[in-house]
Scaffold this motif. Structure first.
Motif, PDB file in Angstrom:
ATOM      1  N   GLY A   1       0.935  -1.139   0.117  1.00  0.00           N
ATOM      2  CA  GLY A   1       0.018  -0.073   0.095  1.00  0.00           C
ATOM      3  C   GLY A   1       0.920   1.154   0.019  1.00  0.00           C
ATOM      4  N   GLU A   2       0.223   2.301   0.626  1.00  0.00           N
ATOM      5  CA  GLU A   2       1.037   3.708   0.698  1.00  0.00           C
ATOM      6  C   GLU A   2       2.386   3.478   1.461  1.00  0.00           C
ATOM      7  OE1 GLU A   2      -0.521   6.252   4.194  1.00  0.00           O
ATOM      8  OE2 GLU A   2      -2.323   5.744   2.906  1.00  0.00           O
TER       9      GLU A   2
ATOM     10  N   HIS B   1       1.826   2.823   9.372  1.00  0.00           N
ATOM     11  CA  HIS B   1       2.915   2.213   8.554  1.00  0.00           C
ATOM     12  C   HIS B   1       3.279   1.055   9.120  1.00  0.00           C
ATOM     13  CE1 HIS B   1       3.853   5.715   5.734  1.00  0.00           C
ATOM     14  NE2 HIS B   1       2.388   5.268   5.727  1.00  0.00           N
ATOM     15  N   TRP B   2       2.967   0.993  10.609  1.00  0.00           N
ATOM     16  CA  TRP B   2       3.676  -0.154  11.205  1.00  0.00           C
ATOM     17  C   TRP B   2       2.766  -1.371  11.643  1.00  0.00           C
ATOM     18  CZ3 TRP B   2       8.715   0.127  11.844  1.00  0.00           C
ATOM     19  CH2 TRP B   2       9.557   1.156  11.486  1.00  0.00           C
TER      20      TRP B   2
END
Lengths: 157, 188
Positions: free
Chosen positions: B76-77, B95-96
């Motif tokens: 993803g991003e 993000h984690w």
């Protein structure tokens, strides 16, 4: 002249084996293992402990006298670096200075016959993990074996 | 005429040395393949010199060890995260991920439940309820936290907090030993 012939020649072997399929399979296997190869990283561990008077235990800590060394770490957004200091002391200018101060306190405890003192790392949540591990690494190299982490503040009940 | 016939003789390559080499290569790749580590996520471990080498301890099998990974997502991003690519700290919580044996436990309640399940067999007596206020035995289960070097300490602290809540207090922090070439450079 049979000696000069190749071993795999048909004249030597009455039953000819077709090795092409086997070579194909071995090639495929080789390719698979080559692509999935992941060399083992040299990794290890640093032993640490959590305080036992947190989490499910709602009782008071057993000792009120704090025989410990506490390193406070905070992230400084302006310098984009981590500032570390021993609790109630001014920030250390360098790692060496910090470790000298830690070693001085540890030596005091050793002289007093206290060998069970922990070094507590009290880092803010935005400090990079790499920096926390680096401080742990420095402490281990300076013979500080018992490293603990400060528990986050208990929510007010 | 006889000469012409000799030239037209079939040339058959001897495949045996090639097969031998192929077998050796295959053996090398099979032995060096690190299949045992497949359950571990791709984590860029922080470097430390004082790491203890991971060895089988008497009575503790390596497979029994509980490994909690704190890793940066690679889909993803998060795939294009600039700070992470530059080996800087990525502070974007989305993000984690927290993972155990390839499963996602980013939800802290799920993580706590799993840790409790893992901790119970190593507990001397069943865990008492929170409201009782009674002291309950801690678990002897050791948890290895493998967190990415670029992770903020806050994410690791969440794992530690969950461990403390279920009575796990023995923690190990995963770190990588720098290669000898780097050590020599640092020393020189």
């Amino acid at each position: 002249m049979a000696g000069s012939q190749n071993i795999g020649e048909a004249s030597d072997n009455p039953v000819a084996i077709n090795v092409t399929a086997m070579v194909d399979v071995i090639f495929c296997l080789c390719l698979f293992f080559m692509c999935s190869l992941h060399f083992k990283q040299l990794q290890g561990k640093i032993e640490t402990w959590l305080p036992k008077d947190r989490g499910i235990f709602q009782g008071e800590a057993s000792s009120l006298v704090k025989d410990e060394i506490a390193i406070v770490m905070r992230w400084d957004p302006t310098s984009r670096s981590t500032v570390s200091n021993i609790r109630f002391q001014k920030p250390a200018a360098s790692e060496d200075e910090l470790m000298l101060a830690v070693r001085a306190i540890a030596d005091d405890y050793d002289r007093a016959g206290n060998t069970t003192y922990p070094l507590i790392i009290d880092a803010q949540p935005d400090v990079p993990w790499q920096d926390v591990v680096h401080i742990m690494d420095l402490c281990k190299r300076n013979n500080i074996q018992r490293i603990e982490f400060a528990a986050p503040e208990r929510p007010i009940e | 005429m006889a000469r012409k016939l000799q030239v037209q003789e079939e040339v058959s390559p001897n495949l045996i040395p090639m097969i031998d080499i192929m077998f050796l290569l295959l053996l090398f790749f099979m032995l060096s393949a690190d299949m045992g580590q497949r359950e571990l996520e791709e984590v860029v471990l922080p470097k430390a010199l004082a790491v203890k080498e991971e060895k089988e301890e008497p009575g503790v099998r390596m497979n029994d060890k509980l490994v909690v990974n704190v890793f940066h997502r690679y889909d993803g991003e998060a795939k294009d995260c600039v700070p992470y690519k530059n080996a800087e700290v990525c502070r974007e919580k989305k993000h984690w991920r927290i993972g155990i044996r390839g499963k996602d436990y980013t939800d802290l309640k799920k993580l706590e439940m799993q840790l409790k399940l893992e901790a119970d067999p190593s507990r001397a007596a069943p865990m008492a309820k929170l409201s009782s206020g009674q002291k309950v035995p801690t678990s002897d289960r050791t948890v290895l936290v493998r967190a990415d070097a670029s992770a903020p300490y806050g994410f690791v602290q969440e794992v530690m907090n969950s461990c403390a809540k279920v009575g796990i207090y023995k923690l190990e922090c995963g770190a990588a030993r720098p290669p000898d070439s780097e050590l020599k450079k640092a020393g020189g």
